[in-house]
Design a protein around this motif. Structure first.
Motif, PDB file in Angstrom:
ATOM      1  N   MET A 146       4.459  13.988 -13.998  1.00  0.00           N
ATOM      2  CA  MET A 146       3.471  14.729 -14.777  1.00  0.00           C
ATOM      3  C   MET A 146       3.700  16.235 -14.653  1.00  0.00           C
ATOM      4  SD  MET A 146       0.074  12.478 -13.991  1.00  0.00           S
ATOM      5  CE  MET A 146      -1.032  13.226 -15.153  1.00  0.00           C
ATOM      6  N   ILE A 147       4.037  16.689 -13.456  1.00  0.00           N
ATOM      7  CA  ILE A 147       4.298  18.119 -13.264  1.00  0.00           C
ATOM      8  C   ILE A 147       5.541  18.529 -14.038  1.00  0.00           C
ATOM      9  CG2 ILE A 147       4.979  19.848 -11.544  1.00  0.00           C
ATOM     10  CD1 ILE A 147       3.112  18.359  -9.573  1.00  0.00           C
ATOM     11  N   VAL A 148       6.595  17.709 -13.975  1.00  0.00           N
ATOM     12  CA  VAL A 148       7.826  18.024 -14.716  1.00  0.00           C
ATOM     13  C   VAL A 148       7.556  18.025 -16.220  1.00  0.00           C
ATOM     14  CG1 VAL A 148      10.128  17.139 -15.280  1.00  0.00           C
ATOM     15  CG2 VAL A 148       9.383  17.220 -12.901  1.00  0.00           C
ATOM     16  N   ALA A 149       6.817  17.023 -16.708  1.00  0.00           N
ATOM     17  CA  ALA A 149       6.504  16.967 -18.139  1.00  0.00           C
ATOM     18  C   ALA A 149       5.635  18.143 -18.552  1.00  0.00           C
ATOM     19  CB  ALA A 149       5.795  15.651 -18.471  1.00  0.00           C
ATOM     20  N   GLY A 150       4.691  18.520 -17.703  1.00  0.00           N
ATOM     21  CA  GLY A 150       3.843  19.664 -18.012  1.00  0.00           C
ATOM     22  C   GLY A 150       4.631  20.960 -18.085  1.00  0.00           C
ATOM     23  N   ALA A 151       5.553  21.140 -17.140  1.00  0.00           N
ATOM     24  CA  ALA A 151       6.398  22.340 -17.173  1.00  0.00           C
ATOM     25  C   ALA A 151       7.247  22.363 -18.441  1.00  0.00           C
ATOM     26  CB  ALA A 151       7.282  22.384 -15.931  1.00  0.00           C
ATOM     27  N   ALA A 152       7.753  21.207 -18.845  1.00  0.00           N
ATOM     28  CA  ALA A 152       8.549  21.133 -20.076  1.00  0.00           C
ATOM     29  C   ALA A 152       7.692  21.460 -21.292  1.00  0.00           C
ATOM     30  CB  ALA A 152       9.171  19.745 -20.216  1.00  0.00           C
ATOM     31  N   ALA A 178      -3.090  17.784 -13.686  1.00  0.00           N
ATOM     32  CA  ALA A 178      -3.244  16.361 -13.350  1.00  0.00           C
ATOM     33  C   ALA A 178      -2.214  15.933 -12.307  1.00  0.00           C
ATOM     34  CB  ALA A 178      -3.106  15.514 -14.614  1.00  0.00           C
ATOM     35  N   GLY A 179      -0.988  16.443 -12.429  1.00  0.00           N
ATOM     36  CA  GLY A 179       0.038  16.130 -11.433  1.00  0.00           C
ATOM     37  C   GLY A 179      -0.340  16.630 -10.048  1.00  0.00           C
ATOM     38  N   PHE A 180      -0.880  17.856  -9.967  1.00  0.00           N
ATOM     39  CA  PHE A 180      -1.291  18.392  -8.671  1.00  0.00           C
ATOM     40  C   PHE A 180      -2.490  17.630  -8.106  1.00  0.00           C
ATOM     41  CE2 PHE A 180       1.125  22.327  -9.766  1.00  0.00           C
ATOM     42  CZ  PHE A 180       1.954  22.293  -8.655  1.00  0.00           C
ATOM     43  N   PHE A 181      -3.433  17.222  -8.970  1.00  0.00           N
ATOM     44  CA  PHE A 181      -4.546  16.402  -8.494  1.00  0.00           C
ATOM     45  C   PHE A 181      -4.044  15.066  -7.975  1.00  0.00           C
ATOM     46  CE2 PHE A 181      -7.790  18.812 -11.174  1.00  0.00           C
ATOM     47  CZ  PHE A 181      -8.330  19.427 -10.060  1.00  0.00           C
ATOM     48  N   THR A 182      -3.007  14.524  -8.604  1.00  0.00           N
ATOM     49  CA  THR A 182      -2.430  13.263  -8.141  1.00  0.00           C
ATOM     50  C   THR A 182      -1.866  13.428  -6.725  1.00  0.00           C
ATOM     51  OG1 THR A 182      -1.902  12.616 -10.391  1.00  0.00           O
ATOM     52  CG2 THR A 182      -0.697  11.504  -8.659  1.00  0.00           C
ATOM     53  N   PHE A 183      -1.195  14.548  -6.477  1.00  0.00           N
ATOM     54  CA  PHE A 183      -0.679  14.805  -5.130  1.00  0.00           C
ATOM     55  C   PHE A 183      -1.811  15.063  -4.139  1.00  0.00           C
ATOM     56  CE2 PHE A 183       3.447  15.454  -7.112  1.00  0.00           C
ATOM     57  CZ  PHE A 183       4.282  14.925  -6.147  1.00  0.00           C
ATOM     58  N   GLN A 184      -2.881  15.691  -4.604  1.00  0.00           N
ATOM     59  CA  GLN A 184      -3.992  16.018  -3.718  1.00  0.00           C
ATOM     60  C   GLN A 184      -4.774  14.771  -3.305  1.00  0.00           C
ATOM     61  OE1 GLN A 184      -6.852  18.680  -5.427  1.00  0.00           O
ATOM     62  NE2 GLN A 184      -7.496  19.446  -3.426  1.00  0.00           N
ATOM     63  N   PHE A 203       0.839  -1.203   0.000  1.00  0.00           N
ATOM     64  CA  PHE A 203       0.000   0.000   0.000  1.00  0.00           C
ATOM     65  C   PHE A 203       0.873   1.252   0.000  1.00  0.00           C
ATOM     66  CE2 PHE A 203      -2.168   3.414   2.323  1.00  0.00           C
ATOM     67  CZ  PHE A 203      -3.209   3.640   1.439  1.00  0.00           C
ATOM     68  N   PHE A 204       1.886   1.274   0.866  1.00  0.00           N
ATOM     69  CA  PHE A 204       2.803   2.416   0.903  1.00  0.00           C
ATOM     70  C   PHE A 204       3.544   2.550  -0.422  1.00  0.00           C
ATOM     71  CE2 PHE A 204       7.072   4.140   1.843  1.00  0.00           C
ATOM     72  CZ  PHE A 204       6.697   5.405   2.287  1.00  0.00           C
ATOM     73  N   ALA A 205       3.956   1.417  -0.988  1.00  0.00           N
ATOM     74  CA  ALA A 205       4.646   1.447  -2.283  1.00  0.00           C
ATOM     75  C   ALA A 205       3.715   1.949  -3.386  1.00  0.00           C
ATOM     76  CB  ALA A 205       5.179   0.059  -2.624  1.00  0.00           C
ATOM     77  N   THR A 206       2.424   1.644  -3.290  1.00  0.00           N
ATOM     78  CA  THR A 206       1.452   2.155  -4.258  1.00  0.00           C
ATOM     79  C   THR A 206       1.372   3.673  -4.172  1.00  0.00           C
ATOM     80  OG1 THR A 206       0.151   0.134  -4.251  1.00  0.00           O
ATOM     81  CG2 THR A 206      -0.983   2.142  -4.911  1.00  0.00           C
ATOM     82  N   VAL A 207       1.310   4.196  -2.953  1.00  0.00           N
ATOM     83  CA  VAL A 207       1.242   5.652  -2.781  1.00  0.00           C
ATOM     84  C   VAL A 207       2.511   6.307  -3.315  1.00  0.00           C
ATOM     85  CG1 VAL A 207       1.118   7.509  -1.065  1.00  0.00           C
ATOM     86  CG2 VAL A 207      -0.355   5.511  -0.842  1.00  0.00           C
ATOM     87  N   VAL A 208       3.665   5.701  -3.032  1.00  0.00           N
ATOM     88  CA  VAL A 208       4.930   6.249  -3.535  1.00  0.00           C
ATOM     89  C   VAL A 208       4.943   6.230  -5.066  1.00  0.00           C
ATOM     90  CG1 VAL A 208       7.426   5.823  -3.664  1.00  0.00           C
ATOM     91  CG2 VAL A 208       6.256   5.716  -1.462  1.00  0.00           C
ATOM     92  N   SER A 209       4.459   5.152  -5.668  1.00  0.00           N
ATOM     93  CA  SER A 209       4.400   5.058  -7.133  1.00  0.00           C
ATOM     94  C   SER A 209       3.529   6.163  -7.714  1.00  0.00           C
ATOM     95  CB  SER A 209       3.838   3.711  -7.570  1.00  0.00           C
ATOM     96  OG  SER A 209       4.628   2.658  -7.113  1.00  0.00           O
ATOM     97  N   VAL A 210       2.376   6.377  -7.104  1.00  0.00           N
ATOM     98  CA  VAL A 210       1.453   7.391  -7.602  1.00  0.00           C
ATOM     99  C   VAL A 210       2.061   8.789  -7.448  1.00  0.00           C
ATOM    100  CG1 VAL A 210      -0.784   8.479  -7.162  1.00  0.00           C
ATOM    101  CG2 VAL A 210      -0.602   6.004  -7.259  1.00  0.00           C
ATOM    102  N   LEU A 211       2.690   9.050  -6.317  1.00  0.00           N
ATOM    103  CA  LEU A 211       3.316  10.359  -6.119  1.00  0.00           C
ATOM    104  C   LEU A 211       4.458  10.584  -7.105  1.00  0.00           C
ATOM    105  CD1 LEU A 211       3.305  10.629  -2.220  1.00  0.00           C
ATOM    106  CD2 LEU A 211       1.722  11.671  -3.868  1.00  0.00           C
ATOM    107  N   PHE A 212       5.197   9.519  -7.431  1.00  0.00           N
ATOM    108  CA  PHE A 212       6.253   9.632  -8.442  1.00  0.00           C
ATOM    109  C   PHE A 212       5.658   9.958  -9.804  1.00  0.00           C
ATOM    110  CE2 PHE A 212       9.023   7.741 -11.678  1.00  0.00           C
ATOM    111  CZ  PHE A 212      10.197   8.444 -11.419  1.00  0.00           C
ATOM    112  N   VAL A 213       4.563   9.287 -10.148  1.00  0.00           N
ATOM    113  CA  VAL A 213       3.893   9.585 -11.426  1.00  0.00           C
ATOM    114  C   VAL A 213       3.395  11.031 -11.430  1.00  0.00           C
ATOM    115  CG1 VAL A 213       1.861   9.038 -12.843  1.00  0.00           C
ATOM    116  CG2 VAL A 213       3.277   7.198 -11.940  1.00  0.00           C
ATOM    117  N   GLY A 214       2.850  11.482 -10.322  1.00  0.00           N
ATOM    118  CA  GLY A 214       2.392  12.868 -10.229  1.00  0.00           C
ATOM    119  C   GLY A 214       3.528  13.858 -10.410  1.00  0.00           C
ATOM    120  N   ALA A 215       4.667  13.571  -9.789  1.00  0.00           N
ATOM    121  CA  ALA A 215       5.827  14.457  -9.939  1.00  0.00           C
ATOM    122  C   ALA A 215       6.306  14.488 -11.387  1.00  0.00           C
ATOM    123  CB  ALA A 215       6.958  14.008  -9.016  1.00  0.00           C
TER     124      ALA A 215
END
Length: 194
Positions: A63-69, A96-102, A49-61
């Motif tokens: 997405m934010i980096v890709a969006g900024a690019a 979408a990245g910020f919603f992922t973090f939220q 479960f913790f690894a799932t949350v970490v995976s999702v937060l990594f994907v969110g991060a």
């Protein structure tokens, strides 16, 4: 009459052999990296479960980096149409990245659904591909691979949305363990060649 030199042959400076020989001295670091990956994979396996949350937060991060690019890239275009398209695409990625973090659990549910559907479609495509291959080709292995992928995707979808609590973490832990074993194997193989 020419004489043959008995000095050892040195590989060219940018060849594969020179790259491997430079890695031989670092085999210990490669094994250590593999051990770190292996430990991280076992820890992730202990709390999927913790690894799932970490995976999702990594994907969110990401997405934010890709969006900024994408937003930065939008300013490279001269026409308004392309500029608006790339700017909106980048803004959507960032949102979408910020919603992922939220709400990482909602993002995990969505990502798990996408992965399950992708595995089912991929499995079906591989099975169709296997039966269209010639008899001399390894169609049996391709069909087996497709069947396993199809069953895995169906299992994920059958337990969805509950499966979203552990599937991403399970995939992350298996990936880390496999990467760790690979790095350790490569480091030990380099040690044997020294």
């Amino acid at each position: 009459m020419s004489t043959v030199s008995s000095s050892p042959v040195t590989p060219p400076p940018h060849s594969l052999a020179s790259g491997i020989s430079s890695l031989r001295s670092k085999w210990g670091w490669i094994v250590a990296l593999g051990v770190i990956y292996l430990i991280a994979g076992v820890l992730a396996f202990g709390s999927v479960f913790f690894a799932t949350v970490v995976s999702v937060l990594f994907v969110g991060a990401m997405m934010i980096v890709a969006g900024a690019a994408e937003i930065v890239n939008a300013f490279q275009f001269k026409s308004w149409g392309k500029f608006i398209f790339w700017l909106l695409l980048g803004v959507l990625y960032v949102i979408a990245g910020f919603f992922t973090f939220q709400n990482p659990l909602l993002a995990a549910v969505t990502l798990t659904l996408v992965i399950g559907v992708a595995l089912v479609v991929s499995g079906i495509m591989r099975i169709f591909l296997a039966f269209s291959m010639s008899a001399a080709a390894p169609w049996g292995l391709v069909a087996l691979s497709g069947a396993i992928t199809l069953i895995l995707g169906a299992m994920i979808l059958a337990r969805w949305p509950v499966s979203s609590l552990y599937v991403l973490g399970l995939f992350l832990s298996v990936d880390l363990i496999c990467a760790g074993v690979s790095w350790i194997s490569m480091g030990m193989a380099l040690k044997r060649r020294t």
